[in-house]
Design a protein around this motif. Structure first.
Motif, mmCIF file in Angstrom:
data_model
loop_
_atom_site.group_PDB
_atom_site.id
_atom_site.type_symbol
_atom_site.label_atom_id
_atom_site.label_comp_id
_atom_site.label_asym_id
_atom_site.label_seq_id
_atom_site.Cartn_x
_atom_site.Cartn_y
_atom_site.Cartn_z
ATOM 1 N N HIS A 1 0.813 -1.215 0.000
ATOM 2 C CA HIS A 1 0.000 0.000 0.000
ATOM 3 C C HIS A 1 0.848 1.268 0.000
ATOM 4 C CE1 HIS A 1 -3.972 -1.757 0.305
ATOM 5 N NE2 HIS A 1 -3.494 -2.618 1.185
ATOM 6 N N PRO A 2 1.664 1.476 -1.028
ATOM 7 C CA PRO A 2 2.345 2.772 -1.149
ATOM 8 C C PRO A 2 1.316 3.859 -1.433
ATOM 9 C CG PRO A 2 2.607 1.535 -3.172
ATOM 10 C CD PRO A 2 1.909 0.610 -2.200
ATOM 11 N N LYS A 3 1.693 5.103 -1.181
ATOM 12 C CA LYS A 3 0.785 6.228 -1.402
ATOM 13 C C LYS A 3 1.396 7.179 -2.422
ATOM 14 C CE LYS A 3 -1.608 4.745 2.189
ATOM 15 N NZ LYS A 3 -2.874 4.007 2.038
ATOM 16 N N THR A 4 0.586 7.606 -3.379
ATOM 17 C CA THR A 4 1.037 8.580 -4.370
ATOM 18 C C THR A 4 0.506 9.957 -3.998
ATOM 19 O OG1 THR A 4 1.047 6.902 -6.120
ATOM 20 C CG2 THR A 4 1.027 9.212 -6.803
ATOM 21 N N ASP A 5 1.407 10.928 -3.875
ATOM 22 C CA ASP A 5 1.019 12.300 -3.600
ATOM 23 C C ASP A 5 0.404 12.877 -4.884
ATOM 24 O OD1 ASP A 5 1.150 15.212 -3.466
ATOM 25 O OD2 ASP A 5 2.379 14.956 -1.675
ATOM 26 N N PRO A 6 -0.872 13.285 -4.847
ATOM 27 C CA PRO A 6 -1.517 13.745 -6.083
ATOM 28 C C PRO A 6 -0.985 15.081 -6.582
ATOM 29 C CG PRO A 6 -2.963 14.111 -4.201
ATOM 30 C CD PRO A 6 -1.791 13.330 -3.691
ATOM 31 N N VAL A 7 -0.263 15.808 -5.738
ATOM 32 C CA VAL A 7 0.279 17.104 -6.138
ATOM 33 C C VAL A 7 1.670 16.953 -6.744
ATOM 34 C CG1 VAL A 7 0.963 19.389 -5.329
ATOM 35 C CG2 VAL A 7 -1.087 18.281 -4.377
ATOM 36 N N GLY B 1 3.316 13.834 -7.297
ATOM 37 C CA GLY B 1 3.571 12.564 -7.979
ATOM 38 C C GLY B 1 4.525 11.662 -7.244
ATOM 39 N N GLU B 2 5.002 12.078 -6.061
ATOM 40 C CA GLU B 2 5.934 11.274 -5.276
ATOM 41 C C GLU B 2 5.231 10.031 -4.735
ATOM 42 O OE1 GLU B 2 9.262 12.365 -1.969
ATOM 43 O OE2 GLU B 2 7.208 12.918 -1.436
ATOM 44 N N LEU B 3 5.933 8.905 -4.725
ATOM 45 C CA LEU B 3 5.435 7.647 -4.172
ATOM 46 C C LEU B 3 6.112 7.418 -2.832
ATOM 47 C CD1 LEU B 3 3.619 5.141 -5.064
ATOM 48 C CD2 LEU B 3 5.793 4.012 -5.581
ATOM 49 N N LEU C 1 11.154 -1.213 10.879
ATOM 50 C CA LEU C 1 10.437 -0.751 9.692
ATOM 51 C C LEU C 1 11.370 0.069 8.826
ATOM 52 C CD1 LEU C 1 7.889 -1.416 11.518
ATOM 53 C CD2 LEU C 1 6.762 0.461 10.309
ATOM 54 N N SER C 2 11.151 0.017 7.521
ATOM 55 C CA SER C 2 11.835 0.917 6.602
ATOM 56 C C SER C 2 10.837 1.949 6.107
ATOM 57 C CB SER C 2 12.423 0.149 5.417
ATOM 58 O OG SER C 2 11.394 -0.492 4.675
ATOM 59 N N TYR C 3 11.342 3.081 5.667
ATOM 60 C CA TYR C 3 10.502 4.131 5.080
ATOM 61 C C TYR C 3 11.268 4.746 3.919
ATOM 62 C CZ TYR C 3 8.508 8.736 4.269
ATOM 63 O OH TYR C 3 7.978 9.853 3.668
ATOM 64 N N GLY C 4 10.570 4.935 2.800
ATOM 65 C CA GLY C 4 11.252 5.482 1.639
ATOM 66 C C GLY C 4 10.337 6.282 0.739
ATOM 67 N N THR C 5 10.956 6.990 -0.206
ATOM 68 C CA THR C 5 10.224 7.772 -1.190
ATOM 69 C C THR C 5 10.818 7.551 -2.570
ATOM 70 O OG1 THR C 5 11.626 9.714 -0.778
ATOM 71 C CG2 THR C 5 9.586 9.565 0.486
ATOM 72 N N VAL C 6 9.955 7.653 -3.569
ATOM 73 C CA VAL C 6 10.336 7.538 -4.975
ATOM 74 C C VAL C 6 9.745 8.748 -5.679
ATOM 75 C CG1 VAL C 6 10.178 6.152 -7.075
ATOM 76 C CG2 VAL C 6 10.292 5.015 -4.832
ATOM 77 N N ASP C 7 10.549 9.483 -6.431
ATOM 78 C CA ASP C 7 10.017 10.691 -7.069
ATOM 79 C C ASP C 7 9.133 10.342 -8.262
ATOM 80 O OD1 ASP C 7 11.709 10.237 -9.273
ATOM 81 O OD2 ASP C 7 13.179 11.740 -8.649
ATOM 82 N N ALA C 8 8.534 11.376 -8.854
ATOM 83 C CA ALA C 8 7.579 11.160 -9.939
ATOM 84 C C ALA C 8 8.214 10.513 -11.160
ATOM 85 C CB ALA C 8 6.931 12.495 -10.326
ATOM 86 N N ALA C 9 9.551 10.633 -11.297
ATOM 87 C CA ALA C 9 10.258 10.026 -12.425
ATOM 88 C C ALA C 9 10.659 8.580 -12.146
ATOM 89 C CB ALA C 9 11.493 10.850 -12.765
ATOM 90 N N GLY C 10 10.421 8.085 -10.926
ATOM 91 C CA GLY C 10 10.738 6.706 -10.594
ATOM 92 C C GLY C 10 12.068 6.498 -9.903
ATOM 93 N N LYS C 11 12.719 7.580 -9.442
ATOM 94 C CA LYS C 11 14.007 7.465 -8.764
ATOM 95 C C LYS C 11 13.804 7.387 -7.256
ATOM 96 C CE LYS C 11 18.421 9.859 -8.039
ATOM 97 N NZ LYS C 11 19.201 11.095 -8.324
#
Length: 475
Positions: free
Chosen positions: A168-174, A176-178, A193-203
């Motif tokens: 259940h990742p979450k996409t920021d609608p503003v 595009g960050e995951l 627990l781990s926590y991470g982010t992926v930018d709108a380009a997939g990085k």
């Protein structure tokens, strides 16, 4: 609106359920439609769920091999395709002609030593940065080829990610960050627990690890515009129990409920832990900020379903049902307790919103519900539409014996008002043992579906799915 749905099923309810797997893959290029599919619906509804290719001793329904079901809609026409996800586990068992794993990824004693990966990729499927990813919470995402459903293999974000990645990742609608997390991050049944982010380009742009108050099954988490919250609820994991033959996951309410709150721009060392009454939550509807408070609407169980107490006793069926509940967190520092207030007494699960409002105040929400006049939570057999206060606006109930899957909202257009669009759900017909894709006007579900897409076989009960528009991924 279409008239009474399958009156024959209403007249001849059967005790059958829709849990068992189907033993085949197929393509159905031209499906019959009752009513009229909206011409604006151009894309694919992808659904994921457990569909074991082999029986396995002591296996839990949660860990069956993933199978994808894709309903493609285009210019008023509909087609269907289903495929098993070719995980390393699936391929090894296909070669062996038998099950090699049982329980939660446990290798069977006679499994070949080189077979170690028990991933099943069976819980969710999302589109992000031009990739279609099948997810489950114990392994890396598995990339899927849009349209064909061919398995491309694990996606590790250029070698930067190892270990678990939530379903259940979450996409920021503003932006595009995951945003994502993983539990058991330091190994099976550990409190990390781990926590991470992926930018709108997939990085992959961030990856941290921290210790929770105890080891817990953390199926979902909470994201707002500026905060991220980690629920640690007393469906606990124990390596000691697992090693002694007892339940690896069990209900221990005496541990209480914790929720860790962190600013998205902050550091894991700044997590503030709030306490609450023991409960369990599989799924979050949505959350937002209201001044110095965070509000989160969740489907809350008094006791965890599907899992026992540590000694093997089952939880109380009357308490092991979910209802829409509002959590409130005071960020002003006046208390370290969060409040839990039920908004409805109707049993339900699989809450969804218009995802363009994810992390922001929403005015509409939907979830699958049980028939309030039927037996206690035997199946999800209806849909509920609520407003932003959780007040019920409309309910649609299926004929007796029929059940349905998680509803998925599809906006009429990119700039349509919130809630202006359709609600899609896959319905199992008990009388015919087949499935339909039902399409509802999202703000008028009480009038029934505007279209039904008829499939010649059933789609087994599964977990989650998402709509991918024709402009988001090639078909």
């Amino acid at each position: 609106m279409i008239g009474p749905l399958h009156d024959t099923a209403r007249q001849r309810p059967t005790p059958r359920d829709n849990i068992a797997p189907i033993p085949f893959e197929c393509d159905a290029p031209f499906l019959n439609v009752t009513g009229e599919l909206p011409r604006e619906l151009n894309g694919t509804l992808y659904r994921n769920g457990p569909n074991p290719q082999f029986d396995s001793p002591g296996s839990h329904w949660f860990v069956g091999d993933g199978m994808l079901h894709a309903f493609h809609l285009e210019n008023g026409r509909a087609s269907y395709r289903n495929r098993w996800i070719r995980t390393p586990k699936f391929e090894a068992e296909r070669r062996a002609g038998r099950a090699l794993f049982g329980g939660f990824g446990r290798r069977l004693p006679d499994a070949p030593a080189e077979v170690t990966d028990g991933g099943v990729a069976n819980t969710n499927i999302i589109a992000h940065a031009g990739r279609l990813l099948a997810l489950e919470e114990a392994h890396l995402p598995t990339e899927i080829e849009p349209g064909t459903l061919a398995t491309r293999g694990y996606h590790d974000f250029g070698g930067r990610l190892r270990g678990a990645f939530t379903a259940h990742p979450k996409t920021d609608p503003v932006t595009g960050e995951l945003l994502f997390f993983g539990y058991n991050a330091a190994g099976p049944l550990t409190p990390a627990l781990s926590y991470g982010t992926v930018d709108a380009a997939g990085k992959l742009t961030r990856l941290n690890r921290f210790e929770a108050p105890y080891a817990s099954m953390v199926h979902d988490f909470i994201v707002t515009a500026n905060h991220v919250l980690f629920p640690i609820l007393p469906l606990t994991g124990s390596i000691e129990r697992a090693m002694s033959g007892k339940p690896p996951y069990a209900w221990e309410p005496d541990k209480g409920a914790y929720v860790g709150v962190m600013k998205r721009s902050g550091d894991i060392k700044d997590i503030v832990w709030f306490r609450g009454d023991a409960c369990y939550v599989f799924h979050i509807m949505n959350a937002w900020e209201d001044g110095s408070r965070i509000i989160a609407d969740v489907m809350q169980f008094e006791e965890a379903p599907l899992f026992p107490h540590p000694d093997g006793r089952p939880t109380d069926p009357a308490k092991s049902v979910a209802r829409l509940c509002r959590w409130s967190f005071d960020l002003a520092g006046n208390t370290d307790r969060f409040t839990q207030s039920y908004l409805d007494d109707l049993t339900g699960e699989f809450p969804r919103i218009d995802d363009r409002r994810a992390g922001l105040k929403n005015g509409h929400g939907w979830y699958a519900c049980a028939n309030p006049d039927g037996p206690l939570f035997v199946a999800l057999s209806g849909l509920v539409h609520v407003d932003g206060a959780g007040t019920r606006h409309a309910t649609h109930l299926l004929p007796a014996g029929d059940t349905l899957s998680e509803p998925v909202f599809v906006p009429r257009s990119r700039d349509a008002a919130e809630g202006d669009g359709w609600l899609l759900t896959v319905v199992w017909r008990a009388g015919s043992n087949t499935s339909d894709l039902a399409v509802f006007n999202a703000t008028d579900i009480g009038s029934g579906p505007v279209a039904l897409v008829h499939l010649g076989h059933r789609v087994p009960d599964g977990f989650h799915g998402n709509w991918v528009g024709a402009d988001e991924a090639s078909h």
